[in-house]
Design a protein around this motif. Structure first.
Motif, PDB file in Angstrom:
ATOM      1  N   LYS A  49     -61.081 -54.130  -7.374  1.00  0.00           N
ATOM      2  CA  LYS A  49     -60.902 -55.571  -7.404  1.00  0.00           C
ATOM      3  C   LYS A  49     -60.068 -56.013  -8.602  1.00  0.00           C
ATOM      4  O   LYS A  49     -59.515 -57.117  -8.607  1.00  0.00           O
ATOM      5  N   ALA A  50     -59.992 -55.173  -9.610  1.00  0.00           N
ATOM      6  CA  ALA A  50     -59.228 -55.507 -10.808  1.00  0.00           C
ATOM      7  C   ALA A  50     -57.740 -55.263 -10.569  1.00  0.00           C
ATOM      8  O   ALA A  50     -57.365 -54.389  -9.774  1.00  0.00           O
ATOM      9  N   PRO A  51     -56.879 -56.025 -11.228  1.00  0.00           N
ATOM     10  CA  PRO A  51     -55.438 -55.767 -11.118  1.00  0.00           C
ATOM     11  C   PRO A  51     -55.138 -54.325 -11.543  1.00  0.00           C
ATOM     12  O   PRO A  51     -55.558 -53.890 -12.618  1.00  0.00           O
ATOM     13  N   ASP A  52     -54.419 -53.615 -10.697  1.00  0.00           N
ATOM     14  CA  ASP A  52     -54.058 -52.224 -10.983  1.00  0.00           C
ATOM     15  C   ASP A  52     -55.290 -51.356 -11.232  1.00  0.00           C
ATOM     16  O   ASP A  52     -55.263 -50.421 -12.036  1.00  0.00           O
ATOM     17  N   GLY A  53     -56.392 -51.669 -10.521  1.00  0.00           N
ATOM     18  CA  GLY A  53     -57.622 -50.922 -10.735  1.00  0.00           C
ATOM     19  C   GLY A  53     -57.541 -49.461 -10.349  1.00  0.00           C
ATOM     20  O   GLY A  53     -58.320 -48.643 -10.832  1.00  0.00           O
ATOM     21  N   VAL A  54     -56.580 -49.105  -9.488  1.00  0.00           N
ATOM     22  CA  VAL A  54     -56.431 -47.715  -9.066  1.00  0.00           C
ATOM     23  C   VAL A  54     -55.568 -46.916 -10.042  1.00  0.00           C
ATOM     24  O   VAL A  54     -55.357 -45.721  -9.842  1.00  0.00           O
ATOM     25  N   ALA A  55     -55.102 -47.546 -11.112  1.00  0.00           N
ATOM     26  CA  ALA A  55     -54.147 -46.901 -12.025  1.00  0.00           C
ATOM     27  C   ALA A  55     -54.595 -45.533 -12.531  1.00  0.00           C
ATOM     28  O   ALA A  55     -53.781 -44.600 -12.559  1.00  0.00           O
ATOM     29  N   PRO A  56     -55.864 -45.333 -12.941  1.00  0.00           N
ATOM     30  CA  PRO A  56     -56.229 -44.001 -13.445  1.00  0.00           C
ATOM     31  C   PRO A  56     -56.161 -42.918 -12.378  1.00  0.00           C
ATOM     32  O   PRO A  56     -55.850 -41.762 -12.680  1.00  0.00           O
ATOM     33  N   VAL A  57     -56.420 -43.276 -11.118  1.00  0.00           N
ATOM     34  CA  VAL A  57     -56.308 -42.289 -10.039  1.00  0.00           C
ATOM     35  C   VAL A  57     -54.832 -42.001  -9.758  1.00  0.00           C
ATOM     36  O   VAL A  57     -54.434 -40.841  -9.592  1.00  0.00           O
ATOM     37  N   ALA A  58     -54.019 -43.037  -9.723  1.00  0.00           N
ATOM     38  CA  ALA A  58     -52.575 -42.841  -9.508  1.00  0.00           C
ATOM     39  C   ALA A  58     -51.968 -42.016 -10.634  1.00  0.00           C
ATOM     40  O   ALA A  58     -51.111 -41.159 -10.392  1.00  0.00           O
ATOM     41  N   GLN A  59     -52.429 -42.246 -11.860  1.00  0.00           N
ATOM     42  CA  GLN A  59     -51.944 -41.466 -12.999  1.00  0.00           C
ATOM     43  C   GLN A  59     -52.287 -39.993 -12.821  1.00  0.00           C
ATOM     44  O   GLN A  59     -51.465 -39.106 -13.098  1.00  0.00           O
ATOM     45  N   TRP A  60     -53.497 -39.724 -12.355  1.00  0.00           N
ATOM     46  CA  TRP A  60     -53.901 -38.328 -12.131  1.00  0.00           C
ATOM     47  C   TRP A  60     -53.044 -37.686 -11.038  1.00  0.00           C
ATOM     48  O   TRP A  60     -52.619 -36.530 -11.180  1.00  0.00           O
ATOM     49  N   VAL A  61     -52.786 -38.423  -9.951  1.00  0.00           N
ATOM     50  CA  VAL A  61     -51.953 -37.890  -8.870  1.00  0.00           C
ATOM     51  C   VAL A  61     -50.558 -37.565  -9.399  1.00  0.00           C
ATOM     52  O   VAL A  61     -49.997 -36.494  -9.111  1.00  0.00           O
ATOM     53  N   ARG A  62     -49.987 -38.460 -10.177  1.00  0.00           N
ATOM     54  CA  ARG A  62     -48.654 -38.197 -10.740  1.00  0.00           C
ATOM     55  C   ARG A  62     -48.687 -36.963 -11.643  1.00  0.00           C
ATOM     56  O   ARG A  62     -47.726 -36.199 -11.705  1.00  0.00           O
ATOM     57  N   GLY A  63     -49.802 -36.781 -12.350  1.00  0.00           N
ATOM     58  CA  GLY A  63     -49.931 -35.593 -13.181  1.00  0.00           C
ATOM     59  C   GLY A  63     -49.935 -34.313 -12.367  1.00  0.00           C
ATOM     60  O   GLY A  63     -49.338 -33.303 -12.770  1.00  0.00           O
ATOM     61  N   ARG A  64     -50.592 -34.333 -11.202  1.00  0.00           N
ATOM     62  CA  ARG A  64     -50.582 -33.154 -10.334  1.00  0.00           C
ATOM     63  C   ARG A  64     -49.172 -32.869  -9.832  1.00  0.00           C
ATOM     64  O   ARG A  64     -48.735 -31.711  -9.771  1.00  0.00           O
TER      65      ARG A  64
END
Length: 231
Positions: free
Chosen positions: A210-225
């Motif tokens: 519900k928070a703005p850009d709340g998925v950011a830590p998951v997206a960051q992890w995906v980009r790291g992979r």
């Protein structure tokens, strides 16, 4: 507890590099990185997939395979939300317990993944969403290269302590719906501590979609992979 100060939502940012995605495409070249998302019913898997698609679709070529027992409910949700063009979303009806199609007989999912690679590829990323299952649900490494397990605070703050392969062995554990904690009496900090204690160096993130850009830590992890794979 280890805190990654570059992102306060990331509790631990270690863990293995991308696995197995150097397998070639039938036409040559490296196939897409395949990431599975599992977790109990209602934990927010489909919402996480939708948010990831919105966050990554402008910079990556990606597609999604969903799993439901007898319906196309999750795929239909993604289509209604228009997170990707329709040709990039496939639905698998498992006809049995969700773990069957992601761990035991993975043929239907493999066929869907290969069809997407062939029809809309080349792809950078393929997301495979499991149907809702229990804490023992895991993906076959013959199906995905890494797996994310999603739990939520509304299910009880004792979930991380209960363990199970989804909690202890997934490549990323997501504790979702943190915004609901005050309303359901869950202690998010205790959940985070218990999760880290169970998982060691494997990463844990807290999310509120519900928070703005709340998925950011998951997206960051995906980009790291993806970066690990490219390296």
């Amino acid at each position: 507890m280890h805190l990654d100060h570059s992102d306060p939502a990331v509790l631990s940012d270690q863990g293995p590099g991308a696995l197995g995605a150097d397998a070639p495409r039938p036409g040559g070249g490296r196939r897409a990185l395949r990431i599975g998302l599992g977790g109990p019913v209602g934990s927010g898997k489909t919402a996480t997939v939708a948010a990831l698609c919105r966050a990554l679709r402008d910079s990556l070529s990606l597609a999604v395979v969903t799993n439901d027992i007898y319906t196309r409910e999750d795929a239909d949700f993604l289509l209604r939300e228009a997170v990707l063009p329709p040709e990039r979303i496939r639905a698998v009806e498992t006809g049995a317990c969700p773990h069957t199609a992601i761990r035991d007989d993975i043929s239907a999912n493999l066929e869907a993944l290969e069809d997407l690679e062939e029809s809309v590829g080349p792809l950078d990323l393929l997301l495979v969403e499991s149907g809702g299952d229990n804490l023992t649900a895991t993906f076959s490494r013959g199906l995905v290269d890494a797996q994310v397990f999603v739990i939520d605070v509304a299910a009880g703050d004792d979930i991380p302590r209960k363990g199970g392969p989804g909690i202890t062995l997934s490549d990323l554990l997501v504790i979702n719906k943190t915004d609901l904690a005050p309303y359901v009496g869950s202690d998010v900090e205790r959940m985070a501590r218990d999760a880290v204690a169970r998982r060691g160096e494997l990463p844990v993130v807290l999310t509120s979609l519900k928070a703005p850009d709340g998925v950011a830590p998951v997206a960051q992890w995906v980009r790291g992979r993806l970066a690990a794979l490219a390296a």
